[in-house]
Scaffold this active site. Structure first.
Site, PDB file in Angstrom:
ATOM      1  N   ARG A 174      14.350  -3.552  -5.901  1.00 50.23           N
ATOM      2  CA  ARG A 174      13.734  -4.674  -6.619  1.00 50.23           C
ATOM      3  C   ARG A 174      14.726  -5.425  -7.493  1.00 50.23           C
ATOM      4  O   ARG A 174      14.392  -5.895  -8.571  1.00 50.23           O
ATOM      5  CB  ARG A 174      12.544  -4.193  -7.480  1.00 50.23           C
ATOM      6  CG  ARG A 174      11.375  -3.656  -6.704  1.00 50.23           C
ATOM      7  CD  ARG A 174      10.506  -4.795  -6.177  1.00 50.23           C
ATOM      8  NE  ARG A 174       9.442  -4.282  -5.336  1.00 50.23           N
ATOM      9  CZ  ARG A 174       8.199  -4.091  -5.770  1.00 50.23           C
ATOM     10  NH1 ARG A 174       7.881  -4.396  -6.984  1.00 50.23           N
ATOM     11  NH2 ARG A 174       7.296  -3.609  -4.937  1.00 50.23           N
ATOM     12  N   ARG A 210      11.388 -10.310 -10.787  1.00 52.18           N
ATOM     13  CA  ARG A 210      11.013 -10.819 -12.107  1.00 52.18           C
ATOM     14  C   ARG A 210      11.967 -10.524 -13.258  1.00 52.18           C
ATOM     15  O   ARG A 210      11.838 -11.103 -14.325  1.00 52.18           O
ATOM     16  CB  ARG A 210       9.599 -10.354 -12.455  1.00 52.18           C
ATOM     17  CG  ARG A 210       8.550 -11.183 -11.735  1.00 52.18           C
ATOM     18  CD  ARG A 210       7.166 -10.708 -12.034  1.00 52.18           C
ATOM     19  NE  ARG A 210       7.004  -9.330 -11.574  1.00 52.18           N
ATOM     20  CZ  ARG A 210       5.968  -8.568 -11.870  1.00 52.18           C
ATOM     21  NH1 ARG A 210       5.029  -9.009 -12.665  1.00 52.18           N
ATOM     22  NH2 ARG A 210       5.873  -7.349 -11.387  1.00 52.18           N
ATOM     23  N   ARG A 265       9.908 -19.397  -8.906  1.00 54.50           N
ATOM     24  CA  ARG A 265       8.575 -18.962  -8.496  1.00 54.50           C
ATOM     25  C   ARG A 265       7.432 -19.764  -9.102  1.00 54.50           C
ATOM     26  O   ARG A 265       6.279 -19.584  -8.698  1.00 54.50           O
ATOM     27  CB  ARG A 265       8.391 -17.473  -8.819  1.00 54.50           C
ATOM     28  CG  ARG A 265       9.001 -16.479  -7.837  1.00 54.50           C
ATOM     29  CD  ARG A 265       8.338 -16.538  -6.461  1.00 54.50           C
ATOM     30  NE  ARG A 265       6.881 -16.617  -6.539  1.00 54.50           N
ATOM     31  CZ  ARG A 265       6.091 -15.574  -6.689  1.00 54.50           C
ATOM     32  NH1 ARG A 265       6.577 -14.369  -6.735  1.00 54.50           N
ATOM     33  NH2 ARG A 265       4.783 -15.718  -6.758  1.00 54.50           N
ATOM     34  N   ASP A 304       8.168  -8.580   1.484  1.00 54.38           N
ATOM     35  CA  ASP A 304       7.288  -7.513   1.013  1.00 54.38           C
ATOM     36  C   ASP A 304       6.826  -6.693   2.202  1.00 54.38           C
ATOM     37  O   ASP A 304       6.783  -7.205   3.334  1.00 54.38           O
ATOM     38  CB  ASP A 304       6.081  -8.066   0.252  1.00 54.38           C
ATOM     39  CG  ASP A 304       5.375  -6.943  -0.507  1.00 54.38           C
ATOM     40  OD1 ASP A 304       5.847  -6.563  -1.587  1.00 54.38           O
ATOM     41  OD2 ASP A 304       4.380  -6.397   0.014  1.00 54.38           O
ATOM     42  N   TYR A 342      -2.493   1.152   1.556  1.00 52.29           N
ATOM     43  CA  TYR A 342      -3.073  -0.133   1.130  1.00 52.29           C
ATOM     44  C   TYR A 342      -4.241  -0.547   2.028  1.00 52.29           C
ATOM     45  O   TYR A 342      -5.267  -1.021   1.560  1.00 52.29           O
ATOM     46  CB  TYR A 342      -2.006  -1.240   1.133  1.00 52.29           C
ATOM     47  CG  TYR A 342      -1.012  -1.084  -0.001  1.00 52.29           C
ATOM     48  CD1 TYR A 342      -1.390  -1.335  -1.311  1.00 52.29           C
ATOM     49  CD2 TYR A 342       0.292  -0.680   0.242  1.00 52.29           C
ATOM     50  CE1 TYR A 342      -0.489  -1.187  -2.357  1.00 52.29           C
ATOM     51  CE2 TYR A 342       1.205  -0.526  -0.791  1.00 52.29           C
ATOM     52  CZ  TYR A 342       0.806  -0.785  -2.089  1.00 52.29           C
ATOM     53  OH  TYR A 342       1.684  -0.624  -3.114  1.00 52.29           O
TER      54      TYR A 342
HETATM   55  O1  1CP Z   1      14.655  -6.941  -4.492  1.00 50.39           O
HETATM   56  C1  1CP Z   1      13.945  -6.273  -3.708  1.00 50.39           C
HETATM   57  O2  1CP Z   1      13.876  -5.032  -3.793  1.00 50.39           O
HETATM   58  C2  1CP Z   1      13.292  -7.000  -2.538  1.00 50.39           C
HETATM   59  C3  1CP Z   1      11.916  -7.262  -2.656  1.00 50.39           C
HETATM   60  C4  1CP Z   1      10.746  -6.327  -2.437  1.00 50.39           C
HETATM   61  C5  1CP Z   1      10.621  -5.068  -1.832  1.00 50.39           C
HETATM   62  C6  1CP Z   1      11.737  -4.192  -1.275  1.00 50.39           C
HETATM   63  C7  1CP Z   1       9.453  -6.712  -2.800  1.00 50.39           C
HETATM   64  C8  1CP Z   1       9.120  -7.981  -3.469  1.00 50.39           C
HETATM   65  N1  1CP Z   1       8.541  -5.774  -2.376  1.00 50.39           N
HETATM   66  C9  1CP Z   1       9.249  -4.745  -1.791  1.00 50.39           C
HETATM   67  C10 1CP Z   1       8.697  -3.542  -1.170  1.00 50.39           C
HETATM   68  C11 1CP Z   1       7.388  -3.041  -1.623  1.00 50.39           C
HETATM   69  N2  1CP Z   1       6.235  -3.747  -1.833  1.00 50.39           N
HETATM   70  C12 1CP Z   1       7.108  -1.669  -1.805  1.00 50.39           C
HETATM   71  C13 1CP Z   1       8.095  -0.578  -1.575  1.00 50.39           C
HETATM   72  C14 1CP Z   1       9.028  -0.446  -2.724  1.00 50.39           C
HETATM   73  C15 1CP Z   1       8.454   0.132  -3.983  1.00 50.39           C
HETATM   74  O3  1CP Z   1       7.928   1.258  -3.941  1.00 50.39           O
HETATM   75  O4  1CP Z   1       8.560  -0.542  -5.007  1.00 50.39           O
HETATM   76  C16 1CP Z   1       5.771  -1.550  -2.183  1.00 50.39           C
HETATM   77  C17 1CP Z   1       5.017  -0.284  -2.503  1.00 50.39           C
HETATM   78  C18 1CP Z   1       5.217  -2.865  -2.195  1.00 50.39           C
HETATM   79  C19 1CP Z   1       3.838  -3.256  -2.492  1.00 50.39           C
HETATM   80  C20 1CP Z   1       3.815  -4.185  -3.646  1.00 50.39           C
HETATM   81  N3  1CP Z   1       4.103  -5.520  -3.522  1.00 50.39           N
HETATM   82  C21 1CP Z   1       3.607  -3.892  -5.010  1.00 50.39           C
HETATM   83  C22 1CP Z   1       3.295  -2.501  -5.597  1.00 50.39           C
HETATM   84  C23 1CP Z   1       1.825  -2.400  -5.930  1.00 50.39           C
HETATM   85  C24 1CP Z   1       1.383  -0.965  -6.240  1.00 50.39           C
HETATM   86  O5  1CP Z   1       0.660  -0.381  -5.413  1.00 50.39           O
HETATM   87  O6  1CP Z   1       1.775  -0.445  -7.307  1.00 50.39           O
HETATM   88  C25 1CP Z   1       3.753  -5.106  -5.722  1.00 50.39           C
HETATM   89  C26 1CP Z   1       3.600  -5.322  -7.176  1.00 50.39           C
HETATM   90  C27 1CP Z   1       4.060  -6.117  -4.758  1.00 50.39           C
HETATM   91  C28 1CP Z   1       4.361  -7.540  -5.003  1.00 50.39           C
HETATM   92  C29 1CP Z   1       5.796  -7.849  -5.012  1.00 50.39           C
HETATM   93  N4  1CP Z   1       6.673  -7.552  -3.984  1.00 50.39           N
HETATM   94  C30 1CP Z   1       7.921  -8.020  -4.305  1.00 50.39           C
HETATM   95  C31 1CP Z   1       7.829  -8.671  -5.580  1.00 50.39           C
HETATM   96  C32 1CP Z   1       8.965  -9.364  -6.279  1.00 50.39           C
HETATM   97  C33 1CP Z   1       6.508  -8.551  -6.011  1.00 50.39           C
HETATM   98  C34 1CP Z   1       5.916  -9.117  -7.270  1.00 50.39           C
HETATM   99  C35 1CP Z   1       5.396 -10.459  -6.966  1.00 50.39           C
HETATM  100  C36 1CP Z   1       5.065 -11.230  -8.179  1.00 50.39           C
HETATM  101  O7  1CP Z   1       3.988 -10.976  -8.723  1.00 50.39           O
HETATM  102  O8  1CP Z   1       5.900 -12.080  -8.560  1.00 50.39           O
END
Ligand code: 1CP
Length: 385
Positions: free
Chosen positions: A44, A48, A57, A93, A172
């Site tokens: 990540r 943010r 964004r 994502d 999910y």
């Molecule tokens: O920089 C990076 O790492 C690239 C971006 C990235 C990655 C690798 C994003 C962007 N998502 C992911 C993978 C992802 N998405 C995972 C696996 C990694 C981890 O465990 O963190 C998971 C579980 C998700 C699902 C997801 N998408 C969540 C988690 C929700 C939960 O169950 O707790 C969230 C918050 C998102 C949204 C998301 N994905 C990525 C971003 C930057 C965001 C936030 C979006 C926003 O609100 O601006």
């Protein structure tokens, strides 16, 4: 027109085939060779914590941004420019391929993926799996384009492609959104093993195609995120999850390249290599061996077990990635520095170590701390090599 090398699936222009990234610190470490300096990137890292990301964004929806090649590429590049990390991770994502195959899913700010309907019964699974994964071959075009744009800018820095593992995606799909213990998913796997197997098989095909598209378009490594596998017993993991994860990565396991090192002219021996695959989960200290066993090259370790113990559990033969505690990013620098020294020291026992966090960058992290970590890790690991 691409010129293909006989029997090798990756284009000659792919950054691994062309030699652009094949000799990078990250790829060498993923292959189990300890580079001069410990490579570092952050899960990540795009997102943010960066003001330039927040600015881009404004007024956009997450999934729209993921499908806009220009924006997805720019966001992927932001942390590489700012921090000097040893890899980019593609901005997307894990639910993007679900959206593209026709699943009703949105990413809700501050919450995560939310599904229009929860997939709880055999009938629900049948409806879901009637969506044909083959349509992804065309639908993934914006992803391929974003990856191609990104690698053209990255030069010698490798891009890591990623996908969600079938269990984490199924968590999910079955829950209908984020959950704590993924109890409905774990119920379904036992209550209706047949429906569960169908769900995992379909999810493996969808997520595997997403990963393959990124590698074919230029990603030099692939990471499978099974973020929620820590909710499972070892027995359930082995019986109900591992086969589908192996199926997902089989979509990239056949992709190889012929290594061209700078002194290739002096040494005409050709080495055929595969694209390295990293497998990461949260709370999966008890599953490390099984997670490696699905066919991964590298295992990502969360912050709950020290790297020397992770290395011991993996038999001392697997390159590891991790495992700075994200909570310490907000601690005073001397506290964080002591922790970094400890992580590097323990990581030295493994065949190779890529420094990363034990989970994603918290949104409120001061980005200057991340830049400082990169400098410290590079300097400290070079000095003690
Ligand atoms: O920089 C990076 O790492 C690239 C971006 C990235 C990655 C690798 C994003 C962007 N998502 C992911 C993978 C992802 N998405 C995972 C696996 C990694 C981890 O465990 O963190 C998971 C579980 C998700 C699902 C997801 N998408 C969540 C988690 C929700 C939960 O169950 O707790 C969230 C918050 C998102 C949204 C998301 N994905 C990525 C971003 C930057 C965001 C936030 C979006 C926003 O609100 O601006």
């Amino acid at each position: 027109m691409f010129d293909r090398i006989e029997g090798v699936n990756l284009d000659a222009q792919h950054p691994l085939s062309s030699g652009q990234t094949a000799d990078s610190r990250l790829i060498r470490a993923y292959q189990g060779t300890r580079p001069d300096v410990t490579p570092v990137w952050f899960m990540r890292q795009a997102g943010r914590s960066l003001p330039e990301y927040r600015e881009l964004r404004v007024g956009t929806r997450m999934l729209d941004v993921c499908l806009d090649p220009e924006l997805a590429s720019e966001i992927t590049l932001q942390p590489v420019r700012r921090h000097g990390v040893d890899a980019g991770i593609f901005f997307s994502d894990i639910v993007v391929p679900l959206k593209l195959v026709g699943v009703d899913v949105e990413i809700v700010a501050g919450k995560g993926p939310v599904l229009g309907t929860a997939t709880r019964t055999a009938k629900d699974v049948a409806a879901l799996t009637s969506l044909d994964p083959a349509i992804l071959d065309d639908a993934l075009a914006p992803i391929s384009e974003a990856v191609a744009r990104t690698v053209a800018e990255l030069g010698g820095t490798p891009l890591i492609g990623f996908a969600g593992a079938p269990f984490t995606l199924a968590a999910y799909l079955v829950e209908g959104g984020p959950s704590k213990d993924h109890i409905h998913a774990r119920t379904l796997m036992h209550a209706d093993p047949e429906a569960w197997a169908a769900l995992m098989d379909w999810t493996a095909e969808v997520t595997g195609r997403f990963l393959r598209a990124q590698v074919l378009a230029g990603a030099s490594a692939a990471q499978l995120f099974d973020s929620w596998a820590g909710a499972l017993s070892r027995e359930d993991y082995a019986a109900y999850v591992a086969p589908a994860s192996a199926q997902a990565i089989s979509h990239v396991r056949d992709l190889t390249y012929i290594e061209r090192t700078p002194d290739a002219a002096a040494d005409p021996t050709e080495i055929r290599r595969n694209v390295p695959v990293v497998h990461f989960g949260v709370g999966t200290g008890e599953l490390l061996k099984e997670m490696h066993g699905i066919g991964a090259d590298v295992v990502g370790v969360d912050y709950r077990i020290p790297l020397d113990e992770a290395n011991r559990r993996l038999g001392g033969v697997v390159p590891i990635q991790g495992n700075v505690d994200p909570a310490l990013l907000a601690a005073p620098w001397p506290v964080l520095e002591a922790h970094l020294r400890d992580v590097l020291e323990r990581g030295r026992l493994a065949p190779a170590h890529v420094l990363n966090l034990g989970h994603g960058v918290p949104p409120e992290t001061d980005p200057d701390v991340l830049t400082r970590i990169v400098g410290f890790v590079h300097e400290h690991s070079a000095a003690s090599a």
